[in-house]
Design an enzyme around this catalytic site. Structure first.
Site, PDB file in Angstrom:
ATOM      1  N   LYS A  19       0.828  -1.199   0.000  1.00 23.36           N
ATOM      2  CA  LYS A  19       0.000   0.000   0.000  1.00 23.36           C
ATOM      3  C   LYS A  19       0.864   1.251   0.000  1.00 23.36           C
ATOM      4  O   LYS A  19       2.051   1.194   0.352  1.00 23.36           O
ATOM      5  CB  LYS A  19      -0.943   0.007   1.209  1.00 23.36           C
ATOM      6  CG  LYS A  19      -0.260   0.099   2.564  1.00 23.36           C
ATOM      7  CD  LYS A  19      -1.293  -0.079   3.679  1.00 23.36           C
ATOM      8  CE  LYS A  19      -0.704   0.187   5.054  1.00 23.36           C
ATOM      9  NZ  LYS A  19      -0.269   1.596   5.253  1.00 23.36           N
ATOM     10  N   LEU A  60      -2.738   5.988  12.840  1.00 21.86           N
ATOM     11  CA  LEU A  60      -2.655   6.300  11.411  1.00 21.86           C
ATOM     12  C   LEU A  60      -3.140   5.121  10.583  1.00 21.86           C
ATOM     13  O   LEU A  60      -4.321   5.020  10.265  1.00 21.86           O
ATOM     14  CB  LEU A  60      -1.227   6.708  11.043  1.00 21.86           C
ATOM     15  CG  LEU A  60      -0.729   8.027  11.669  1.00 21.86           C
ATOM     16  CD1 LEU A  60       0.696   8.320  11.221  1.00 21.86           C
ATOM     17  CD2 LEU A  60      -1.639   9.190  11.333  1.00 21.86           C
ATOM     18  N   CYS A  61      -2.244   4.215  10.213  1.00 21.31           N
ATOM     19  CA  CYS A  61      -2.643   3.132   9.310  1.00 21.31           C
ATOM     20  C   CYS A  61      -3.572   2.124   9.960  1.00 21.31           C
ATOM     21  O   CYS A  61      -4.473   1.599   9.297  1.00 21.31           O
ATOM     22  CB  CYS A  61      -1.401   2.455   8.745  1.00 21.31           C
ATOM     23  SG  CYS A  61      -0.416   3.578   7.715  1.00 21.31           S
ATOM     24  N   CYS A  62      -3.374   1.837  11.246  1.00 21.38           N
ATOM     25  CA  CYS A  62      -4.275   0.885  11.915  1.00 21.38           C
ATOM     26  C   CYS A  62      -5.686   1.471  12.031  1.00 21.38           C
ATOM     27  O   CYS A  62      -6.674   0.810  11.698  1.00 21.38           O
ATOM     28  CB  CYS A  62      -3.733   0.513  13.298  1.00 21.38           C
ATOM     29  SG  CYS A  62      -2.194  -0.428  13.261  1.00 21.38           S
ATOM     30  N   SER A 107      -7.360   1.898   8.524  1.00 19.07           N
ATOM     31  CA  SER A 107      -7.764   0.600   7.969  1.00 19.07           C
ATOM     32  C   SER A 107      -8.970   0.037   8.709  1.00 19.07           C
ATOM     33  O   SER A 107      -9.868  -0.556   8.086  1.00 19.07           O
ATOM     34  CB  SER A 107      -6.584  -0.376   8.028  1.00 19.07           C
ATOM     35  OG  SER A 107      -5.507   0.095   7.236  1.00 19.07           O
TER      36      SER A 107
END
Length: 207
Positions: free
Chosen positions: A116, A148-150, A153
């Site tokens: 990603k 952020l990404c956790c 998502s």
């Protein structure tokens, strides 16, 4: 992206019951484990949660839950988008050591690695289609960075119709306030909170 020199924080060893609004256990026949961005770029942030992460991976494998890993990387300025403005000079470039997944995170050779270039594990990656094809209806979110990404998502998974479980002790970010803010947001509107102890009890074989 926030560099590996940031301060560290996970909820390992701390109670999160004060954040809980709803409680539920994952269904091992319908769940998948997402391990988000456990890469060398985030080595110092990830270090405190490695034991909990490995335990979570092992618990899920023992329960027959598929494990998928994500890897954040940029191949050229064409895929920087807003991250190029936000994290100028601190992007994870493909082909560099920083982009490599950490060793000893419980990854097997056959595990899917989703690549990603933004916070979301779903945006333009084919992850949703892969999960649907596997019959997955629930995701358990682990990894870095919590906020952020956790978090992104997890929010996207919820919006796309997946039931979301968010690990409190196998996620980490740069400071306590950011970590706790995500847990509050997750519990309020997006995800059931879990940790290794709860997963062990929930996924134990029924006699």
């Amino acid at each position: 992206m926030a560099s590996s020199e940031s301060s560290l924080f996970s909820m390992a060893g701390d109670s999160y019951s004060k954040y809980e609004i709803r409680r539920r256990n994952p269904n091992p026949t319908a769940a998948a484990l997402l391990v988000i961005d456990m890469q060398r770029h985030f080595a110092s942030i990830a270090a405190p949660i490695l034991p909990a992460l490995r335990s979570t991976v092992a618990l899920c494998r023992a329960a027959g839950i598929p494990v998928l890993f994500t890897r954040h990387r940029h191949r050229s300025p064409a895929d920087y988008a807003m991250l190029g403005e936000w994290w100028s000079g601190d992007l994870i470039l493909d082909g560099t050591p920083a982009a490599e997944l950490l060793p000893d995170i419980g990854r097997d050779p056959g595990d899917r690695v989703v690549e990603k270039s933004t916070y979301s594990a779903f945006a333009g990656t084919g992850l949703e289609e892969a999960l649907r094809g596997m019959g997955v209806e629930e995701v358990i979110v682990t990894g870095v960075m919590t906020n952020l990404c956790c978090e992104t998502s997890a929010r996207e998974a919820f919006v796309r119709g997946f039931r979301v479980f968010f690990s409190t002790d196998a996620t980490a970010t740069s400071n306590k306030d950011l970590h706790e803010a995500t847990l509050k947001n997750m519990a309020y509107g997006f995800a059931y909170l879990v940790d290794c102890k709860r997963l062990e009890a929930a996924l134990a074989p029924k006699i």
